[in-house]
Design a protein around this motif. Sequence first.
Motif, PDB file in Angstrom:
ATOM      1  N   TYR A   1      -1.573   2.666  -7.596  1.00  0.00           N
ATOM      2  CA  TYR A   1      -2.187   2.784  -6.711  1.00  0.00           C
ATOM      3  C   TYR A   1      -3.134   1.647  -6.037  1.00  0.00           C
ATOM      4  O   TYR A   1      -4.414   1.917  -6.613  1.00  0.00           O
ATOM      5  CB  TYR A   1      -2.867   4.292  -6.640  1.00  0.00           C
ATOM      6  CG  TYR A   1      -1.778   5.395  -6.558  1.00  0.00           C
ATOM      7  CD1 TYR A   1      -0.832   5.454  -5.760  1.00  0.00           C
ATOM      8  CD2 TYR A   1      -1.618   6.308  -7.898  1.00  0.00           C
ATOM      9  CE1 TYR A   1      -0.004   6.358  -5.828  1.00  0.00           C
ATOM     10  CE2 TYR A   1      -0.926   7.368  -7.806  1.00  0.00           C
ATOM     11  CZ  TYR A   1       0.028   7.307  -6.861  1.00  0.00           C
ATOM     12  OH  TYR A   1       1.085   8.364  -6.767  1.00  0.00           O
TER      13      TYR A   1
ATOM     14  N   MET B   1       0.510  -1.156  -0.011  1.00  0.00           N
ATOM     15  CA  MET B   1       0.085   0.040  -0.088  1.00  0.00           C
ATOM     16  C   MET B   1       0.849   1.199  -0.048  1.00  0.00           C
ATOM     17  O   MET B   1       1.846   1.506   0.743  1.00  0.00           O
ATOM     18  CB  MET B   1      -0.861  -0.061   1.280  1.00  0.00           C
ATOM     19  CG  MET B   1      -1.820   1.306   1.403  1.00  0.00           C
ATOM     20  SD  MET B   1      -2.888   1.480   2.916  1.00  0.00           S
ATOM     21  CE  MET B   1      -4.139   0.112   2.413  1.00  0.00           C
ATOM     22  N   LYS B   2       0.576   2.139  -0.784  1.00  0.00           N
ATOM     23  CA  LYS B   2       1.305   3.468  -0.947  1.00  0.00           C
ATOM     24  C   LYS B   2       0.634   4.465  -0.024  1.00  0.00           C
ATOM     25  O   LYS B   2      -0.482   4.600   0.243  1.00  0.00           O
ATOM     26  CB  LYS B   2       1.073   3.853  -2.308  1.00  0.00           C
ATOM     27  CG  LYS B   2       1.970   5.416  -2.464  1.00  0.00           C
ATOM     28  CD  LYS B   2       1.707   5.987  -3.868  1.00  0.00           C
ATOM     29  CE  LYS B   2       2.463   7.149  -4.066  1.00  0.00           C
ATOM     30  NZ  LYS B   2       3.880   7.231  -3.802  1.00  0.00           N
ATOM     31  N   LEU B   3       1.617   4.627   0.903  1.00  0.00           N
ATOM     32  CA  LEU B   3       1.192   5.830   2.022  1.00  0.00           C
ATOM     33  C   LEU B   3       1.035   7.091   1.505  1.00  0.00           C
ATOM     34  O   LEU B   3       1.867   7.644   0.496  1.00  0.00           O
ATOM     35  CB  LEU B   3       2.180   5.690   3.322  1.00  0.00           C
ATOM     36  CG  LEU B   3       2.402   4.375   3.837  1.00  0.00           C
ATOM     37  CD1 LEU B   3       3.255   4.377   4.942  1.00  0.00           C
ATOM     38  CD2 LEU B   3       0.972   3.550   4.075  1.00  0.00           C
ATOM     39  N   ARG B   4       0.160   7.842   2.053  1.00  0.00           N
ATOM     40  CA  ARG B   4      -0.117   9.339   1.780  1.00  0.00           C
ATOM     41  C   ARG B   4       0.316  10.162   2.780  1.00  0.00           C
ATOM     42  O   ARG B   4       0.073   9.842   3.986  1.00  0.00           O
ATOM     43  CB  ARG B   4      -1.734   9.533   1.262  1.00  0.00           C
ATOM     44  CG  ARG B   4      -2.041   8.939   0.194  1.00  0.00           C
ATOM     45  CD  ARG B   4      -3.710   9.278   0.182  1.00  0.00           C
ATOM     46  NE  ARG B   4      -4.521   8.673   1.126  1.00  0.00           N
ATOM     47  CZ  ARG B   4      -4.932   9.310   1.923  1.00  0.00           C
ATOM     48  NH1 ARG B   4      -5.077  10.526   2.081  1.00  0.00           N
ATOM     49  NH2 ARG B   4      -6.027   8.702   3.048  1.00  0.00           N
TER      50      ARG B   4
ATOM     51  N   SER C   1      -1.992   3.882   6.429  1.00  0.00           N
ATOM     52  CA  SER C   1      -2.283   4.306   5.020  1.00  0.00           C
ATOM     53  C   SER C   1      -1.820   5.811   4.930  1.00  0.00           C
ATOM     54  O   SER C   1      -1.632   6.399   3.969  1.00  0.00           O
ATOM     55  CB  SER C   1      -3.730   4.493   4.947  1.00  0.00           C
ATOM     56  OG  SER C   1      -4.476   5.444   5.855  1.00  0.00           O
ATOM     57  N   GLN C   2      -1.220   6.369   6.064  1.00  0.00           N
ATOM     58  CA  GLN C   2      -0.743   7.978   5.940  1.00  0.00           C
ATOM     59  C   GLN C   2       0.503   8.049   6.798  1.00  0.00           C
ATOM     60  O   GLN C   2       0.708   6.984   7.676  1.00  0.00           O
ATOM     61  CB  GLN C   2      -1.745   8.873   6.310  1.00  0.00           C
ATOM     62  CG  GLN C   2      -2.882   8.900   5.525  1.00  0.00           C
ATOM     63  CD  GLN C   2      -4.032   9.732   6.078  1.00  0.00           C
ATOM     64  OE1 GLN C   2      -3.729  10.904   5.856  1.00  0.00           O
ATOM     65  NE2 GLN C   2      -5.255   9.315   6.259  1.00  0.00           N
TER      66      GLN C   2
ATOM     67  N   PRO D   1      -3.958  -1.127   9.601  1.00  0.00           N
ATOM     68  CA  PRO D   1      -2.684  -1.065   8.626  1.00  0.00           C
ATOM     69  C   PRO D   1      -2.622   0.460   8.121  1.00  0.00           C
ATOM     70  O   PRO D   1      -3.406   1.191   7.777  1.00  0.00           O
ATOM     71  CB  PRO D   1      -3.693  -1.679   7.397  1.00  0.00           C
ATOM     72  CG  PRO D   1      -4.762  -2.309   7.871  1.00  0.00           C
ATOM     73  CD  PRO D   1      -5.255  -1.751   9.039  1.00  0.00           C
TER      74      PRO D   1
END
Length: 216
Positions: A216, A78-81, A103-104, A101
């Motif tokens: 993404y 997962m690509k983190l923002r 995510s940022q 999980p």
Amino acid sequence: MNATDLVKEVAGFLPAAPTPVVAQSIMRATRELCRDCLCWRHTPYPAPVAEGEPSVTFYGLPQGSQIVQFESLVMGGMKLRPTTPTRLAFDDARWDLQVGPPSQYFKGEEPNQIQLYPIPEAAGELRGTVFLEPMIDAAELPETLVSEFFTEILDGALAYLHRFPWAGQNYIDAKYALTAASTYTARFEAHKRLLRSRAVDALTRSVARKVTYGGY
């Protein structure tokens, strides 16, 4: 071209300038270039993520460097923002207690550190690419960086040498310093504008490719 060549080149314009002053000007110009233009990209070692621990620190960076900005971070596919505590608090007053999980992320208080959101519910590792700058007390600059941006750093260093208080010392004429400072500063700013536009284009193309191919 390496850092020694750069010191000699700068000193060639101001032969009487003290070597430590020349070296400091080169370092300041290089740091400014790296911060403003994101021109030193690096892929660090994967950073271990511990269960229940939101703080993650990247180690194994080139000696004398530190992270300016994160280009991309991925955990568990997962690509983190990027985000900020203010944004998180706006959406959820208890954001700092959420577990799941990640995510940022946002930059931590320590150098080369980030904070994950939510708090990781399981151990893992963080991979990605970052942009670096030399630390203020770095003993030397990487030859690859100096070689690629020799002219840009040279003009920046000369701008600093002519622009700041030591320019009034006896190795330079004060009247000439004003004109030279203006000239070299304009050249350095022009270099940075060009490099910034290239960095933005590269980042835009990278995002477009990932969207097109399902990144993404």
